[in-house]
Design a protein around this motif. Structure first.
Motif, PDB file in Angstrom:
ATOM      1  N   ASP A  44       0.930  -1.077   0.010  1.00 51.39           N
ATOM      2  CA  ASP A  44       0.020   0.017  -0.063  1.00 51.39           C
ATOM      3  C   ASP A  44       0.887   1.258   0.080  1.00 51.39           C
ATOM      4  O   ASP A  44       0.380   2.255  -0.578  1.00 51.39           O
ATOM      5  CB  ASP A  44      -0.796   0.013   1.166  1.00 51.39           C
ATOM      6  N   THR A  45       2.119   1.138   0.677  1.00 51.09           N
ATOM      7  CA  THR A  45       2.855   2.473   0.791  1.00 51.09           C
ATOM      8  C   THR A  45       3.840   2.558  -0.484  1.00 51.09           C
ATOM      9  O   THR A  45       4.282   3.683  -0.569  1.00 51.09           O
ATOM     10  CB  THR A  45       3.750   2.259   1.952  1.00 51.09           C
ATOM     11  N   ARG A  46       3.814   1.605  -1.341  1.00 52.01           N
ATOM     12  CA  ARG A  46       4.636   1.647  -2.595  1.00 52.01           C
ATOM     13  C   ARG A  46       6.120   2.278  -2.436  1.00 52.01           C
ATOM     14  O   ARG A  46       6.702   2.769  -2.927  1.00 52.01           O
ATOM     15  CB  ARG A  46       4.029   2.383  -3.443  1.00 52.01           C
ATOM     16  N   VAL A  47       6.716   1.621  -1.250  1.00 50.00           N
ATOM     17  CA  VAL A  47       8.105   1.842  -0.877  1.00 50.00           C
ATOM     18  C   VAL A  47       8.753   0.519  -1.108  1.00 50.00           C
ATOM     19  O   VAL A  47       8.278  -0.525  -1.251  1.00 50.00           O
ATOM     20  CB  VAL A  47       8.260   2.462   0.426  1.00 50.00           C
ATOM     21  N   ARG A  48      10.187   0.550  -1.127  1.00 49.72           N
ATOM     22  CA  ARG A  48      10.931  -0.566  -1.325  1.00 49.72           C
ATOM     23  C   ARG A  48      11.301  -1.459  -0.009  1.00 49.72           C
ATOM     24  O   ARG A  48      11.882  -2.385  -0.075  1.00 49.72           O
ATOM     25  CB  ARG A  48      12.400  -0.173  -1.853  1.00 49.72           C
ATOM     26  N   SER A  49      10.573  -0.818   0.989  1.00 46.03           N
ATOM     27  CA  SER A  49      10.610  -1.868   2.335  1.00 46.03           C
ATOM     28  C   SER A  49      10.253  -3.328   2.054  1.00 46.03           C
ATOM     29  O   SER A  49       9.099  -3.145   1.722  1.00 46.03           O
ATOM     30  CB  SER A  49       9.929  -0.990   3.351  1.00 46.03           C
ATOM     31  N   LYS A  50      10.932  -3.992   2.640  1.00 50.18           N
ATOM     32  CA  LYS A  50      10.322  -5.324   2.761  1.00 50.18           C
ATOM     33  C   LYS A  50       9.796  -5.985   3.869  1.00 50.18           C
ATOM     34  O   LYS A  50      10.333  -5.725   4.953  1.00 50.18           O
ATOM     35  CB  LYS A  50      11.625  -6.438   2.241  1.00 50.18           C
ATOM     36  N   PRO A  51       8.666  -6.702   4.158  1.00 50.88           N
ATOM     37  CA  PRO A  51       8.194  -6.977   5.417  1.00 50.88           C
ATOM     38  C   PRO A  51       9.104  -8.281   5.861  1.00 50.88           C
ATOM     39  O   PRO A  51       9.854  -8.749   5.097  1.00 50.88           O
ATOM     40  CB  PRO A  51       6.758  -7.619   4.786  1.00 50.88           C
ATOM     41  N   VAL A  98      -1.995  -0.805  14.204  1.00 50.43           N
ATOM     42  CA  VAL A  98      -0.547  -0.781  13.640  1.00 50.43           C
ATOM     43  C   VAL A  98      -0.167   0.739  13.830  1.00 50.43           C
ATOM     44  O   VAL A  98      -0.848   1.755  13.932  1.00 50.43           O
ATOM     45  CB  VAL A  98      -0.446  -0.860  12.166  1.00 50.43           C
ATOM     46  N   ALA A  99       1.199   0.901  13.886  1.00 47.51           N
ATOM     47  CA  ALA A  99       1.548   2.268  14.435  1.00 47.51           C
ATOM     48  C   ALA A  99       3.145   2.547  13.910  1.00 47.51           C
ATOM     49  O   ALA A  99       3.896   1.482  13.783  1.00 47.51           O
ATOM     50  CB  ALA A  99       1.505   2.542  15.901  1.00 47.51           C
ATOM     51  N   SER A 100       3.436   3.616  13.660  1.00 48.59           N
ATOM     52  CA  SER A 100       4.958   4.131  13.434  1.00 48.59           C
ATOM     53  C   SER A 100       5.774   4.022  14.822  1.00 48.59           C
ATOM     54  O   SER A 100       5.318   4.600  15.426  1.00 48.59           O
ATOM     55  CB  SER A 100       5.208   5.224  12.664  1.00 48.59           C
ATOM     56  N   PHE A 101       6.999   3.385  14.741  1.00 44.39           N
ATOM     57  CA  PHE A 101       8.044   3.802  15.684  1.00 44.39           C
ATOM     58  C   PHE A 101       9.005   4.560  15.252  1.00 44.39           C
ATOM     59  O   PHE A 101       9.935   4.929  16.031  1.00 44.39           O
ATOM     60  CB  PHE A 101       8.657   2.331  16.170  1.00 44.39           C
ATOM     61  N   ARG A 106      10.118  11.156   9.606  1.00 49.66           N
ATOM     62  CA  ARG A 106      10.923  10.231   9.206  1.00 49.66           C
ATOM     63  C   ARG A 106      10.681   9.008   9.057  1.00 49.66           C
ATOM     64  O   ARG A 106       9.770   8.454   9.756  1.00 49.66           O
ATOM     65  CB  ARG A 106      12.225  10.305  10.239  1.00 49.66           C
ATOM     66  N   PRO A 107      10.767   8.074   8.028  1.00 48.80           N
ATOM     67  CA  PRO A 107      10.563   6.655   7.985  1.00 48.80           C
ATOM     68  C   PRO A 107      11.072   5.885   9.098  1.00 48.80           C
ATOM     69  O   PRO A 107      12.049   6.390   9.868  1.00 48.80           O
ATOM     70  CB  PRO A 107      11.322   6.217   6.810  1.00 48.80           C
ATOM     71  N   PRO A 159       7.205   4.707   5.837  1.00 45.72           N
ATOM     72  CA  PRO A 159       6.802   6.036   5.876  1.00 45.72           C
ATOM     73  C   PRO A 159       6.011   6.182   7.275  1.00 45.72           C
ATOM     74  O   PRO A 159       5.151   5.384   7.643  1.00 45.72           O
ATOM     75  CB  PRO A 159       5.875   6.208   4.999  1.00 45.72           C
ATOM     76  N   TRP A 160       6.272   7.320   8.098  1.00 36.80           N
ATOM     77  CA  TRP A 160       5.496   7.722   9.407  1.00 36.80           C
ATOM     78  C   TRP A 160       4.034   7.545   9.065  1.00 36.80           C
ATOM     79  O   TRP A 160       3.573   8.125   7.946  1.00 36.80           O
ATOM     80  CB  TRP A 160       5.657   9.028   9.857  1.00 36.80           C
ATOM     81  N   ALA A 161       3.172   7.050   9.790  1.00 37.23           N
ATOM     82  CA  ALA A 161       1.763   6.956   9.656  1.00 37.23           C
ATOM     83  C   ALA A 161       0.960   6.908  11.102  1.00 37.23           C
ATOM     84  O   ALA A 161       1.573   6.425  11.976  1.00 37.23           O
ATOM     85  CB  ALA A 161       1.123   5.865   8.790  1.00 37.23           C
ATOM     86  N   ALA A 162       0.014   7.584  11.433  1.00 31.11           N
ATOM     87  CA  ALA A 162      -0.715   7.627  12.499  1.00 31.11           C
ATOM     88  C   ALA A 162      -1.339   6.181  12.937  1.00 31.11           C
ATOM     89  O   ALA A 162      -1.532   5.293  12.055  1.00 31.11           O
ATOM     90  CB  ALA A 162      -1.820   8.414  12.622  1.00 31.11           C
TER      91      ALA A 162
END
Length: 201
Positions: A44-51, A98-101, A106-107, A159-162
């Protein structure tokens, strides 16, 4: 050119190579469900991060430190003595958000968190801190008793997300483990495992 002064006190500290922590792991089916959620969130974020792979998903109970040149045997022995003294009945955990740490904007890591569903993890964490202090783990046994936020890391560099709710991921915690992390090599080695069982009356 004048010679540079050698200042031993200013030399760079050795790079940590080995980590030590207590953790619990989801069962295979729950890990697969969490892994699927992580894949969807990354897509969904369309970034290169891999789970993280399903077999690497875990909840850290207590991080005991990172060390250079191998794990200190005395720390490992103290951790094992502390873990062996734990008496607690199995319990159910549930993560429903789910939350951003990372620090906004910043990512950073994207994690699963929980409310009332993680009370048992807090209890096990507190029991381990207390046991470590009595097992002679050292000064760090007191410093690790800082605020504890149970979570399952899904992916790094997101990416940071609420914080937002997701379908709850639940499983029964029946054991915990002492893990040797080979830093930078994405390897976790279980040094020992302990089943949860209530103290006999």
């Amino acid at each position: 050119m004048p010679e540079q002064l050698w200042l031993p006190g200013l030399e760079a500290p050795p790079t940590p190579t080995d980590g030590l922590f207590f953790a619990v792991f989801p069962d295979v089916n729950t890990a697969a469900t969490i892994s699927k959620l992580a894949q969807e969130l990354c897509a969904d974020t369309r970034v290169r991060s891999k789970p993280l792979a399903a077999n690497r998903l875990h909840v850290t109970l207590l991080h005991l430190g990172n060390f250079a040149g191998g794990l200190p045997p005395d720390k490992v022995d103290a951790a094992i003595r502390a873990a062996a003294s734990i008496h607690m009945a199995p319990f159910t955990v549930g993560f429903d958000a789910v939350a951003s740490f990372g620090s906004k904007p910043r990512p950073g890591p994207l994690v699963l968190t929980g409310g009332e569903g993680v009370v048992g993890l807090h209890a096990l964490h507190d029991a381990l801190v207390h046991a470590l202090q009595h097992a002679g783990f050292g000064e760090r046994a007191g410093s690790i008793a800082t605020s504890y936020v149970p979570h399952v890391t899904l992916a790094y560099g997101m990416p940071w997300a609420a914080e937002r709710p997701v379908e709850s991921a639940c499983w029964n915690v029946r054991e915990f483990a002492l893990i040797h992390s080979l830093l930078g090599r994405t390897r976790h080695v279980a040094l020992a495992r302990w089943p949860l069982a209530a103290a006999e009356s």
